[in-house]
Design an enzyme around this catalytic site. Sequence first.
Site, PDB file in Angstrom:
ATOM      1  NE  ARG A 111      51.332  -4.843  -3.651  1.00 17.01           N
ATOM      2  CZ  ARG A 111      50.619  -4.645  -2.540  1.00 17.01           C
ATOM      3  NH1 ARG A 111      49.337  -4.324  -2.613  1.00 17.01           N
ATOM      4  NH2 ARG A 111      51.178  -4.759  -1.360  1.00 17.01           N
ATOM      5  CG  HIS A 138      53.536  -8.747   1.174  1.00 18.11           C
ATOM      6  ND1 HIS A 138      54.292  -7.692   0.713  1.00 18.11           N
ATOM      7  CD2 HIS A 138      52.365  -8.202   1.604  1.00 18.11           C
ATOM      8  CE1 HIS A 138      53.601  -6.568   0.852  1.00 18.11           C
ATOM      9  NE2 HIS A 138      52.431  -6.851   1.390  1.00 18.11           N
ATOM     10  CD  GLN A 141      52.368  -6.541   5.821  1.00 14.70           C
ATOM     11  OE1 GLN A 141      51.853  -5.836   4.976  1.00 14.70           O
ATOM     12  NE2 GLN A 141      52.293  -6.263   7.109  1.00 14.70           N
ATOM     13  CG  ASP A 233      46.533 -11.928   4.402  1.00 10.42           C
ATOM     14  OD1 ASP A 233      45.798 -10.927   4.277  1.00 10.42           O
ATOM     15  OD2 ASP A 233      47.329 -12.296   3.504  1.00 10.42           O
ATOM     16  CB  CYS A 273      49.410  -7.966   6.044  1.00  7.71           C
ATOM     17  SG  CYS A 273      48.160  -8.935   5.198  1.00  7.71           S
ATOM     18  NE  ARG A 301      54.429  -3.132   4.470  1.00 10.81           N
ATOM     19  CZ  ARG A 301      53.585  -3.313   3.438  1.00 10.81           C
ATOM     20  NH1 ARG A 301      52.276  -3.330   3.645  1.00 10.81           N
ATOM     21  NH2 ARG A 301      54.035  -3.528   2.218  1.00 10.81           N
TER      22      ARG A 301
HETATM   23  N1   CP Z   1      49.529  -4.927   3.507  1.00 13.87           N
HETATM   24  C1   CP Z   1      49.655  -4.380   2.283  1.00 13.87           C
HETATM   25  O1   CP Z   1      50.558  -4.691   1.525  1.00 13.87           O
HETATM   26  O2   CP Z   1      48.731  -3.430   2.002  1.00 13.87           O
HETATM   27  P1   CP Z   1      48.455  -2.778   0.574  1.00 13.87           P
HETATM   28  O3   CP Z   1      47.895  -3.855  -0.303  1.00 13.87           O
HETATM   29  O4   CP Z   1      47.454  -1.686   0.860  1.00 13.87           O
HETATM   30  O5   CP Z   1      49.736  -2.242   0.028  1.00 13.87           O
HETATM   31  N1  NVA Z   2      47.434 -11.966   0.891  1.00 11.09           N
HETATM   32  C1  NVA Z   2      46.951 -10.662   0.494  1.00 11.09           C
HETATM   33  C2  NVA Z   2      47.858  -9.597   1.037  1.00 11.09           C
HETATM   34  C3  NVA Z   2      47.443  -8.197   0.709  1.00 11.09           C
HETATM   35  C4  NVA Z   2      48.402  -7.176   1.233  1.00 11.09           C
HETATM   36  C5  NVA Z   2      46.901 -10.587  -1.024  1.00 11.09           C
HETATM   37  O1  NVA Z   2      47.781 -11.125  -1.684  1.00 11.09           O
HETATM   38  O2  NVA Z   2      45.954  -9.986  -1.533  1.00 11.09           O
END
Ligand code: CP
Ligand code: NVA
Length: 313
Positions: A111, A138, A141, A233, A273, A301
């Site tokens: 990530r 993502h 997700q 989101d 999400c 997830r």
């Molecule tokens: N939705 C999601 O990816 O959550 P986190 O940022 O907690 O991993």
């Molecule tokens: N769009 C958000 C998703 C978090 C899981 C971000 O990138 O922070």
Amino acid sequence: MLKLSEKFRGRDFLTLQDFSRADLHVFIAAARELKARQKAGEPHRLLAGKTLGMIFAKSSTRTRVAFEVGIYQLGGAGLFLSERDIQLGRGESIADTARVLSRMLDGIMIRTFSHSEVEALARHAAIPVINGLTDYLHPTQVLADLMTVEEHKGRIAGLKLAYIGDGNNVAHSLLLGCSITGMDIALACPEGYEPQAAIVQTALANAAAGGSRVSIGHDPLAAAREADVLYTDVWAGMGQEEEAAKRQEAFKGYCLDTALLKAARPDAIVLHCLPAHKGEEITAEVFEGSQSVVFDEAENRLHAHKAVMALLM
Ligand code: CP
Ligand code: NVA
């Protein structure tokens, strides 16, 4: 012992666009099978002795816990690697990091901010690389989201998903995931916050080939009309903290509220999400309401990530 397809062994999971509709259904079916086994208390140690390294340059609750618990339930071990602590954060190259980790691990989840960094890691690694979120996409997700839709609706193709808010990483992966699997997708974003044109073009091509529709607009009510799935989101994602005040203004009116829920089909489900900012992109009423399945989605997830690891590693 559960036998899974060998078709994806050794592959990366960087973008849903690398997979066909049939492929995504293999992942979803595996996730649902693994979920059933876990609920029934049946062991499914498909990755006994294997180790997943998890590089995080951004915060995470769901992704980290789902991968770490998931590999453990599959009989393997997960290694949390904060980018702050490994040499990558001090300037060791992606190429060298990839080659070192490939000698010790069986898979890498990453990530980070830049999508090209994840692509470079995958190019240099001899083991599967899984995208756990970039600024661009993502995909794990949205795999869990598609699984959640199938569980609640019994199908995916032929449904309509409405996404209200930022044309961000999650919106990008939804555009790909929906258009590959034959679900109509309608986005309503504030002006200047639309998804990237290249992603929209790809989604339009997927939809044309697969018989679904993609629309990008600015009217939340129009997007929500007759939707089977409502999705939103955060207004400012990780790495956009300094834009938060400006976005608060731009996103006014892009809130998933009861008016949008009423415009959707009566049996529509609500996805997010997470993490959520209640009172911004979603009202507390909708978030806590009977149509919201956001915690099923969060749980999925775990099952979806287990499927990805079990099929790839
Ligand atoms: N939705 C999601 O990816 O959550 P986190 O940022 O907690 O991993
Ligand atoms: N769009 C958000 C998703 C978090 C899981 C971000 O990138 O922070």
